[in-house]
Design an enzyme around this catalytic site. Structure first.
Site, PDB file in Angstrom:
ATOM      1  N   LYS A  25       5.025   4.244 -10.208  1.00 17.00           N
ATOM      2  CA  LYS A  25       3.723   4.120  -9.544  1.00 17.00           C
ATOM      3  C   LYS A  25       2.622   3.805 -10.563  1.00 17.00           C
ATOM      4  O   LYS A  25       1.726   3.000 -10.302  1.00 17.00           O
ATOM      5  CB  LYS A  25       3.413   5.411  -8.775  1.00 17.00           C
ATOM      6  CG  LYS A  25       4.392   5.632  -7.616  1.00 17.00           C
ATOM      7  CD  LYS A  25       4.315   7.049  -7.070  1.00 17.00           C
ATOM      8  CE  LYS A  25       5.321   7.279  -5.965  1.00 17.00           C
ATOM      9  NZ  LYS A  25       5.491   8.691  -5.610  1.00 17.00           N
TER      10      LYS A  25
ATOM     11  N   GLY B 255       1.940   7.083  -0.873  1.00 20.56           N
ATOM     12  CA  GLY B 255       2.057   7.067   0.592  1.00 20.56           C
ATOM     13  C   GLY B 255       0.767   6.789   1.320  1.00 20.56           C
ATOM     14  O   GLY B 255       0.241   5.670   1.298  1.00 20.56           O
TER      15      GLY B 255
ATOM     16  N   GLU C 202       0.828  -1.216   0.000  1.00 19.78           N
ATOM     17  CA  GLU C 202       0.000   0.000   0.000  1.00 19.78           C
ATOM     18  C   GLU C 202       0.861   1.264   0.000  1.00 19.78           C
ATOM     19  O   GLU C 202       0.531   2.267  -0.646  1.00 19.78           O
ATOM     20  CB  GLU C 202      -0.911  -0.009   1.236  1.00 19.78           C
ATOM     21  CG  GLU C 202      -1.885   1.130   1.304  1.00 19.78           C
ATOM     22  CD  GLU C 202      -2.886   1.135   0.167  1.00 19.78           C
ATOM     23  OE1 GLU C 202      -3.745   0.261   0.127  1.00 19.78           O
ATOM     24  OE2 GLU C 202      -2.805   2.026  -0.710  1.00 19.78           O
TER      25      GLU C 202
ATOM     26  N   GLY D 202      13.196  20.004   2.182  1.00 20.52           N
ATOM     27  CA  GLY D 202      13.173  18.550   2.381  1.00 20.52           C
ATOM     28  C   GLY D 202      12.133  17.844   1.537  1.00 20.52           C
ATOM     29  O   GLY D 202      11.823  16.676   1.772  1.00 20.52           O
TER      30      GLY D 202
HETATM   31  N1  HSE Z   1       9.566  11.282  -3.895  1.00 26.08           N
HETATM   32  C1  HSE Z   1       8.207  10.907  -4.009  1.00 26.08           C
HETATM   33  C2  HSE Z   1       7.342  12.136  -4.225  1.00 26.08           C
HETATM   34  C3  HSE Z   1       7.669  10.163  -2.837  1.00 26.08           C
HETATM   35  O1  HSE Z   1       7.864  13.240  -4.335  1.00 26.08           O
HETATM   36  O2  HSE Z   1       6.145  11.989  -4.328  1.00 26.08           O
HETATM   37  C4  HSE Z   1       8.136   8.757  -2.815  1.00 26.08           C
HETATM   38  O3  HSE Z   1       7.788   8.110  -3.995  1.00 26.08           O
END
Ligand code: HSE
Length: 441
Positions: free
Chosen positions: A205, A134, A129, A187
């Site tokens: 994804k 996320g 998941e 960050g």
């Molecule tokens: N670096 C990815 C983003 C999150 O900026 O959405 C992890 O896949």
């Protein structure tokens, strides 16, 4: 009911979030499961780094074998990222009969078919998941909540870093470089942002989402990928004048025979619900034949949102383990996903609307030369803007086309590029606006 024991490998940002949830919500998890969900071991190469959560020293190790070889550990959580080492680790855990939870989209995009096959041979499960968007419960939605539907279309803003950069470019007129630097300082972007800004992370994804949407093998190489590095504030301004917002969109669409599979900057009408997804947020707009359009929106990255998804998989798996009901739903929703493929439509055959920005000398006849070549390739112009006088010996000439075939557009651009009035490579941005051609009729 017996406790379910977890070994976690990779005590970084997301790992710390998972540990926090397992420790702080232990009682709530036990109420859901009827049995304790116990964190037995945490492995990382660096145990000295300061972390936002305290773990009993006896739980910590630098040796992953203490997890992989422990017969009492039921579930291994892989949070080291990357492809090669993670692949070895996950395959070993599966071979040893352990269930696996991973947040690793790159691993699944490149090796998901082998990983799922191994899990099925051994009779264990993979929870993933956290690998796509996320904290948004998207895998669950596609696999179970939307199981009754044929999915005809999916649009995703799947990368928070790119969406943050595009939002900055759009709201402040910042250049890509300035917006990226700010994302890094806050960050939101890695020191090496390549995977995010080149569209690769979003394509990882999309590959997973397509396999779930269509019940097929994962086919990452079939996806056409373009990132956001060539976008200029001027294109974002022109987009707005035409009533569009630019998003890095992951698109798949099923025409009944073939599917589209592409990640690239895309102009969306300002009133499209996905156009208002800003900053680091992610969103996925899915159209199913029974349900119609569904929007899932939320944080696609970060410590606690990603940990939320990992913990959801842990709770689901632990329930099945403690109640003796593993394997309720196959990882990609259907039993024969490993044998299924969908034909992917080559990009050259896509038919859509286009935004094209030429840099041309400000001379009489420029527009007619460009439009003459476009006409030769059956490309019809819906709108044109040419603004200002020459700066550094060129002016922007911007066009929106009616629906055209990608191959024709590319051939026309190659020919236009040869004209002596053209001073730079043209910028091409695809448009997703179902009303554009309808409105012109
Ligand atoms: N670096 C990815 C983003 C999150 O900026 O959405 C992890 O896949």
């Amino acid at each position: 009911m017996r406790p379910v024991q977890v070994g976690l490998i990779g005590f970084g940002t997301v790992g710390s979030g998972v540990v926090r949830l397992l420790l702080e919500h232990a009682e709530r998890f036990q109420r859901r499961l009827g049995a304790p969900l116990v964190l037995k071991k945490v492995a990382d190469i660096d145990l000295d780094r300061p972390r936002p959560v305290a773990v009993a020293p006896a739980l910590l190790t630098q040796n992953v074998q203490e997890i992989l070889a422990d017969p009492e550990i039921d579930i291994v959580v892989e949070l080291i990222g990357g492809v090669t080492d993670a692949y070895e680790l996950v395959m070993t855990a599966l071979e040893r009969g352990k269930h696996v939870v991973t947040a690793n989209k790159a691993l699944l995009a490149h090796h998901g078919n082998e990983v799922f096959q191994k899990a099925s041979q051994v009779g264990v499960e993979i929870g993933f998941e956290a690998s796509v968007c996320g904290g948004i419960p998207l895998i669950l939605a596609l696999r179970q909540g939307l199981a009754a539907n044929a999915i005809s279309e999916l649009f995703g803003i799947l990368n928070g870093t790119s969406n943050y950069i595009l939002t900055k470019m759009s709201s402040e007129g910042a250049s890509f470089e300035v917006a990226l630097k700010e994302a890094q300082e806050k960050g939101f972007a890695e020191a090496d942002p390549t995977l995010d800004v080149e569209g690769i992370d979003a394509a990882h994804k999309l590959a997973i989402l397509m396999a779930l949407a269509y019940g097929t093998r994962i086919d990452f190489p079939a996806i056409h990928i373009e990132g956001i590095t060539r976008l200029k504030p001027i294109d974002i301004q022109f987009a707005r004048e035409f009533g569009y917002q630019i998003k890095l969109l992951a698109i798949t669409r099923d025409d009944g025979q073939r599917v589209e599979a592409r990640v690239h900057p895309t102009m969306l009408p300002l009133d499209h619900i996905m156009a208002s997804v800003s900053g680091v947020q992610n969103a996925v707009y899915i159209t199913g034949d029974a349900v119609g359009p569904v929007l899932l929106y939320g944080r696609g990255a970060g410590m606690m949102p990603t940990a939320s998804a990992v913990a959801a998989d842990l709770i689901d798996l632990a329930y099945k383990i403690s109640h003796g009901v593993p394997g309720r739903v196959p990882p990609l929703g259907v039993n024969d996903a490993a044998q299924n493929r969908r034909l992917v439509k080559p990009l050259a055959e896509i038919v859509t609307n286009y935004y094209i920005r030429f840099a041309a000398r400000d001379r009489p006849g420029v527009l007619s030369k460009i439009s003459g070549i476009l006409a030769k390739y059956e490309i019809s112009i819906a709108a044109v803007i040419q603004k200002g006088r020459e700066i550094r010996s060129s002016v922007p000439v911007v066009m929106i086309t009616h629906e055209a075939r990608e191959a024709h557009i590319q051939q026309a651009l190659a020919e236009i590029q040869q004209l002596d009035i053209i001073t730079e490579q043209a910028i091409l941005i695809r448009i997703e606006d179902p009303n554009l051609d309808a409105a012109q009729i």
